[in-house]
Design a protein around this motif. Structure first.
Motif, short mmCIF file in Angstrom:
data_model
loop_
_atom_site.label_atom_id
_atom_site.label_comp_id
_atom_site.label_asym_id
_atom_site.label_seq_id
_atom_site.Cartn_x
_atom_site.Cartn_y
_atom_site.Cartn_z
N ALA A 166 0.84 -1.20 0.00
CA ALA A 166 0.00 0.00 0.00
C ALA A 166 0.88 1.26 0.00
CB ALA A 166 -0.88 -0.02 1.25
N PRO A 167 0.31 2.40 -0.39
CA PRO A 167 -1.06 2.58 -0.84
C PRO A 167 -1.24 2.14 -2.30
CG PRO A 167 0.11 4.69 -0.80
CD PRO A 167 1.06 3.67 -0.25
N LEU A 168 -2.32 1.42 -2.54
CA LEU A 168 -2.73 1.01 -3.89
C LEU A 168 -1.70 0.14 -4.60
CD1 LEU A 168 -4.06 4.52 -5.06
CD2 LEU A 168 -5.45 2.62 -4.21
#
Ligand SMILES: C[S@@+](CC[C@H](N)C(=O)[O-])C[C@H]1O[C@@H](n2cnc3c(N)ncnc32)[C@H](O)[C@@H]1O
Length: 225
Positions: free
Chosen positions: A211-213
């Motif tokens: 993370a993030p994404l």
């Protein structure tokens, strides 16, 4: 002494890579925590947890302002190095303020010329460093020297997606703004891949999105016992 002569370091550099890391991070230091503390934290946590799980001691390469230092296990033994005095000054202040007993020392040092004996560490952690340096393979070679057989190199950072249009944009941004921002936006997996192919004594253990994404990738490499 580094095993990597200046000519090899220069051979690694590409157009736009001629920026000075010390100048860039002297500029970043006063605002670094404000801008980079939160969204880079999941990666720091993952890398610190992986490093804390090794036998240690841990060499934290490019420790910066020391944001990752409280994330290592209190039982760990950590030595941090960085090229930038202003970043390191903030790391030292953090260690004092938070009384981080796991930090054995912090030193101003070029990761391409580490002042440690061969096989001194059980782990070298590189958090958001390889895409900053114009010479990632030289740093990998040097940390491989100071990690003992069976030990690990643990890196967290962004690996560029394999999209030619995005790669072209990243390369352009790097050439145009590299010296101001102090990092290479284009960092393909090929950097690790080529390096691993050149090192029969190293093997990839893990490659995991974080993370993030899933923007960042944790890479664990072991020096074969
Ligand atoms: C993006 S910052 C990351 C700092 C910290 N690890 C973090 O997670 O916030 C990259 C750091 O690597 C350091 N660095 C870059 N090249 C280096 C080298 N050759 N030797 C030592 N430190 C280096 C920079 O001075 C900077 O402090």
């Amino acid at each position: 002494m580094s095993a990597f002569p200046q000519s090899q370091r220069q051979a690694e550099q590409r157009p736009g890579d001629d920026y000075n890391v010390e100048t860039a991070y002297a500029r970043w230091a006063p605002m670094y925590d404000f801008i980079f503390a939160k969204w880079l934290e999941p990666g720091r946590r993952a890398a610190a947890a992986a490093a804390s799980g090794t036998d240690g001691p841990i060499l934290d390469v490019g420790v910066g302002t020391g944001l990752e230092l409280p994330l290592f296990s209190p039982a760990a033994s950590v030595v941090g190095v960085d090229l930038s005095e202003p970043m390191l000054h903030l790391a030292k202040r953090r260690v004092r303020r938070k009384r981080l007993a796991q930090v054995e020392g912090l030193a101003c040092m070029d990761a391409c010329r580490l002042g440690f004996k061969d096989s001194s560490f059980g782990c070298a952690a590189l958090m958001y460093v390889l895409s900053v340096t114009p010479e990632p393979a030289a740093i990998l070679n040097e940390v491989a020297r100071v990690v003992r057989p069976g030990g690990e190199i643990i890196s967290i950072g962004r690996i560029s997606p394999e999209l030619p249009a995005l790669a072209a944009l990243e390369i352009w941004v790097g050439r145009r703004f590299g010296s101001q921002i102090g990092w290479r936006p284009h960092f393909p997996w090929k950097v690790f891949d080529d390096w691993l192919k050149s090192r029969a004594d190293m093997r990839l253990v893990e490659r995991r999105r974080i993370a993030p994404l899933g923007l960042f990738t944790l890479v664990r490499i072991q020096r074969i016992p």
